[in-house]
Motif scaffolding. Structure first.
Motif, PDB file in Angstrom:
ATOM      1  N   ALA A  83       0.828  -1.205   0.000  1.00 39.96           N
ATOM      2  CA  ALA A  83       0.000   0.000   0.000  1.00 39.96           C
ATOM      3  C   ALA A  83       0.866   1.259   0.000  1.00 39.96           C
ATOM      4  N   GLY A  84       0.447   2.241  -0.788  1.00 42.87           N
ATOM      5  CA  GLY A  84       1.124   3.537  -0.800  1.00 42.87           C
ATOM      6  C   GLY A  84       2.399   3.583  -1.611  1.00 42.87           C
ATOM      7  N   THR A  85       2.502   2.749  -2.658  1.00 45.85           N
ATOM      8  CA  THR A  85       3.781   2.671  -3.377  1.00 45.85           C
ATOM      9  C   THR A  85       3.710   2.951  -4.879  1.00 45.85           C
ATOM     10  N   VAL A  86       2.566   3.362  -5.405  1.00 41.33           N
ATOM     11  CA  VAL A  86       2.510   3.687  -6.832  1.00 41.33           C
ATOM     12  C   VAL A  86       3.326   4.952  -7.047  1.00 41.33           C
ATOM     13  N   GLU A  87       4.253   4.875  -7.992  1.00 34.93           N
ATOM     14  CA  GLU A  87       5.112   6.033  -8.281  1.00 34.93           C
ATOM     15  C   GLU A  87       4.280   7.227  -8.742  1.00 34.93           C
ATOM     16  N   ASP A  88       4.755   8.386  -8.429  1.00 38.20           N
ATOM     17  CA  ASP A  88       4.141   9.647  -8.852  1.00 38.20           C
ATOM     18  C   ASP A  88       2.724   9.852  -8.333  1.00 38.20           C
ATOM     19  N   PHE A  89       2.390   9.204  -7.228  1.00 29.53           N
ATOM     20  CA  PHE A  89       1.110   9.486  -6.593  1.00 29.53           C
ATOM     21  C   PHE A  89       1.395   9.925  -5.170  1.00 29.53           C
ATOM     22  N   MET A 143      -1.561   6.010   4.673  1.00 27.71           N
ATOM     23  CA  MET A 143      -1.515   4.929   3.681  1.00 27.71           C
ATOM     24  C   MET A 143      -0.083   4.420   3.521  1.00 27.71           C
ATOM     25  N   LYS A 144       0.870   5.332   3.429  1.00 27.09           N
ATOM     26  CA  LYS A 144       2.262   4.914   3.248  1.00 27.09           C
ATOM     27  C   LYS A 144       2.780   4.126   4.443  1.00 27.09           C
ATOM     28  N   THR A 164       0.181  -5.241   2.472  1.00 29.76           N
ATOM     29  CA  THR A 164       0.250  -5.610   1.069  1.00 29.76           C
ATOM     30  C   THR A 164      -1.167  -5.946   0.651  1.00 29.76           C
ATOM     31  N   TRP A 165      -1.566  -5.450  -0.510  1.00 31.37           N
ATOM     32  CA  TRP A 165      -2.937  -5.670  -0.970  1.00 31.37           C
ATOM     33  C   TRP A 165      -3.142  -7.115  -1.391  1.00 31.37           C
ATOM     34  N   ASN A 166      -4.114  -7.728  -0.766  1.00 30.34           N
ATOM     35  CA  ASN A 166      -4.575  -9.059  -1.123  1.00 30.34           C
ATOM     36  C   ASN A 166      -6.081  -9.078  -0.890  1.00 30.34           C
ATOM     37  N   GLU A 167      -6.712 -10.204  -1.039  1.00 32.90           N
ATOM     38  CA  GLU A 167      -8.167 -10.263  -0.894  1.00 32.90           C
ATOM     39  C   GLU A 167      -8.613  -9.813   0.499  1.00 32.90           C
ATOM     40  N   GLU A 168      -7.887 -10.218   1.513  1.00 30.54           N
ATOM     41  CA  GLU A 168      -8.277  -9.896   2.885  1.00 30.54           C
ATOM     42  C   GLU A 168      -8.111  -8.412   3.199  1.00 30.54           C
ATOM     43  N   THR A 169      -6.932  -7.862   2.869  1.00 35.34           N
ATOM     44  CA  THR A 169      -6.696  -6.454   3.188  1.00 35.34           C
ATOM     45  C   THR A 169      -7.598  -5.552   2.352  1.00 35.34           C
TER      46      THR A 169
END
Length: 125
Positions: A62-68, A74-75, A80-85
């Motif tokens: 979470a919070g790791t897309v460049e240039d966003f 969030m950072k 880590t994004w998965n079905e549960e999170t």
């Protein structure tokens, strides 16, 4: 502290109940339900809107897309994004990550949540 623990516990339980349902999610219904998310999120890599691109969502921290520009909340969540999170977050964004910038109130219907997660698993590969 007790309030935080109760909030965290509630988010966890919401996520657990949604997790059991997402396996039964309908991709086509999820695509339709995702229409409300399109106002802020794109599925193509490198295309951002008000929110970050969701391309490559599953397995990404979470919070790791460049240039966003993410909120510190969030950072620093450390997930880590998965079905549960994702289920816990989409059910109650402000409860699961207090202080994040997403204004969406959450998906309250378990079936709709399962459908959106099923769709995102396919559409964000």
């Amino acid at each position: 502290m007790l309030r935080f623990l109760l909030s965290a516990s509630a988010a966890f339980l919401i996520g657990l109940s949604a997790v059991s349902a997402h396996a039964d999610g309908d991709v086509e219904a999820g695509k339709k339900a995702f229409a409300k998310c399109k106002a802020c999120h794109q599925l193509e890599a490198g295309k951002k809107g008000v929110g970050p691109s969701l391309a490559g969502l599953f397995g990404r921290k979470a919070g790791t897309v460049e240039d966003f520009k993410y909120s510190d909340a969030m950072k620093n969540k450390g997930i880590t994004w998965n079905e549960e999170t994702l289920a816990a977050y989409l059910a109650d964004p402000k409860g699961y990550i207090p202080g994040n910038k997403m204004v969406f109130p959450g998906i309250k219907k378990e079936k709709e949540l399962a459908d959106v997660i099923a769709y995102l698993k396919e559409a964000t590969k």
